[in-house]
Enzyme design. Structure first.
Site, PDB file in Angstrom:
ATOM      1  N   GLU A 113      38.090  44.512  52.156  1.00  0.00           N
ATOM      2  CA  GLU A 113      38.552  43.280  52.809  1.00  0.00           C
ATOM      3  C   GLU A 113      39.001  43.538  54.254  1.00  0.00           C
ATOM      4  OE1 GLU A 113      37.758  40.764  51.383  1.00  0.00           O
ATOM      5  OE2 GLU A 113      38.019  40.933  49.205  1.00  0.00           O
ATOM      6  N   HIS A 137      47.146  41.467  50.845  1.00  0.00           N
ATOM      7  CA  HIS A 137      46.319  40.732  49.882  1.00  0.00           C
ATOM      8  C   HIS A 137      46.705  41.178  48.478  1.00  0.00           C
ATOM      9  CE1 HIS A 137      43.005  38.980  47.773  1.00  0.00           C
ATOM     10  NE2 HIS A 137      42.398  40.125  47.541  1.00  0.00           N
ATOM     11  N   HIS A 139      46.812  39.901  43.996  1.00  0.00           N
ATOM     12  CA  HIS A 139      46.219  39.086  42.927  1.00  0.00           C
ATOM     13  C   HIS A 139      47.296  38.608  41.947  1.00  0.00           C
ATOM     14  CE1 HIS A 139      42.005  41.299  43.197  1.00  0.00           C
ATOM     15  NE2 HIS A 139      42.328  40.683  44.322  1.00  0.00           N
ATOM     16  N   GLU A 167      63.759  26.570  47.910  1.00  0.00           N
ATOM     17  CA  GLU A 167      63.678  27.451  49.071  1.00  0.00           C
ATOM     18  C   GLU A 167      62.316  27.422  49.792  1.00  0.00           C
ATOM     19  OE1 GLU A 167      65.755  31.033  48.025  1.00  0.00           O
ATOM     20  OE2 GLU A 167      64.745  32.072  49.650  1.00  0.00           O
ATOM     21  N   HIS A 208      41.175  33.750  42.946  1.00  0.00           N
ATOM     22  CA  HIS A 208      41.160  35.162  43.353  1.00  0.00           C
ATOM     23  C   HIS A 208      42.568  35.714  43.641  1.00  0.00           C
ATOM     24  CE1 HIS A 208      39.007  38.479  45.860  1.00  0.00           C
ATOM     25  NE2 HIS A 208      40.242  38.835  45.657  1.00  0.00           N
TER      26      HIS A 208
HETATM   27  P1  13P Z   1      39.377  46.989  47.702  1.00  0.00           P
HETATM   28  O1  13P Z   1      39.556  47.973  46.564  1.00  0.00           O
HETATM   29  O2  13P Z   1      38.108  47.253  48.459  1.00  0.00           O
HETATM   30  O3  13P Z   1      40.605  46.922  48.581  1.00  0.00           O
HETATM   31  O4  13P Z   1      39.163  45.552  47.053  1.00  0.00           O
HETATM   32  C1  13P Z   1      40.127  44.981  46.219  1.00  0.00           C
HETATM   33  C2  13P Z   1      40.167  43.505  46.300  1.00  0.00           C
HETATM   34  O5  13P Z   1      41.161  42.917  45.925  1.00  0.00           O
HETATM   35  C3  13P Z   1      39.003  42.767  46.826  1.00  0.00           C
HETATM   36  O6  13P Z   1      39.299  41.423  47.072  1.00  0.00           O
HETATM   37 ZN    ZN Z   2      41.078  40.700  45.969  1.00  0.00          ZN
END
Ligand code: 13P
Ligand code: ZN
Length: 269
Positions: A113, A137, A139, A167, A208
């Site tokens: 990413e 980033h 999840h 908040e 995602h």
């Molecule tokens: P990477 O292992 O390449 O960082 O990818 C993980 C991910 O969350 C892709 O969206």
């Molecule tokens: Zn991801």
């Protein structure tokens, strides 16, 4: 003992893992090093750096240094061997490639990413007068689950989050953006995210996860944490049955008390 910039980066990776936001290799982190950070780490730099070209140029990032997680690397392993799981890159003078100056050992590469991370850094740098240093980033399950219950509309999402925990409106008065499902790891999703991150400090990727940004590690982590908590509260309240919520006039009272300006496009008063 003073926590180095690498220590702080490693701690954030593991904190995200402890929250359950990084199954397998899910999620990634990048940090733009300032002059002082570079002084702290330059003794680690290798003499012969590996050079890698990128699919697009990052004009405004020429010569900038970033700490990044490796592609396919597990956040849970970062504290065990930082030099194998994360690394420091310097964007080259064309903006179209980078050198790996430390870490990412044994042929590892930065996160898939990287285009989204770098484009977000480029855009947020301008949007925050140079203050944004962290792009994260993750999840988190509740944010992702919430994205299945609404259209990919930043106003709908922002209102739900503002109403789900008092908040929220103070933490992200500009709201949170959402990009509809796209193939990850590509320049297309990077551009779609960058368009929104100009206005919002965080952008959800439908089905995602999320990208959160901040001036430092605490701010970026805290932002994602707040959005995830609000998403969890919303989903719990929704499954129990919502009978009332925070009103727009209460949101405005809050904004006045905390001296923040709520995005007027997302209000209905
Ligand atoms: P990477 O292992 O390449 O960082 O990818 C993980 C991910 O969350 C892709 O969206
Ligand atoms: Zn991801």
């Amino acid at each position: 003992m003073k926590e180095t910039v690498i220590d702080k980066f490693v701690r954030m990776c593991y904190d995200g893992f402890l929250q359950g936001w990084h199954e397998r290799n899910g999620g990634n982190l990048s940090y733009r090093l300032d002059e002082e950070d570079i002084k702290e780490v330059e003794k680690l730099f290798v003499k012969e750096a590996r050079h890698i070209e990128m699919p697009m140029a990052f004009e405004d990032l020429k010569g900038k240094y970033f700490l990044v997680t490796g592609s396919g690397k597990y956040m849970r392993n970062v504290p065990l061997a930082p030099e194998k799981n994360i690394g420091i890159i310097r964007i080259d003078d064309t903006g179209n490639g980078y050198d790996i100056l430390w870490g990412l050992e044994d042929g590892a590469k930065p996160t898939s990413e990287l285009p989204t991370h770098l484009l977000n850094h480029q855009v947020r740098y301008k949007a925050t007068c140079g203050n944004c240093k962290v792009v994260y980033h993750a999840h988190p399950a509740n944010i992702t689950a919430l994205s299945y219950t609404i259209e990919a509309d930043s106003k709908i999402l922002s209102r739900i989050l503002w109403q789900s925990e008092t908040e929220c409106a103070v933490v992200f008065p500009e709201g949170v953006g959402i990009v509809d499902w796209m193939v990850p790891g590509q320049v297309g999703i990077a551009r779609a995210t960058a368009k929104l991150i100009e206005k919002y400090s965080a952008v959800v990727w439908a089905f995602h996860g999320i990208f959160g940004t901040g001036f430092d590690f605490d701010e970026a982590f805290g932002l994602v944490h707040t959005i995830e908590k609000a998403s969890e509260i919303y989903l719990k309240a929704k499954s129990a049955g919502i009978v009332r919520t925070i009103t727009d006039s209460q949101l405005l009272e809050l904004a006045e008390a905390f001296n923040v300006k709520l995005n007027p496009e997302f209000l209905e008063v």
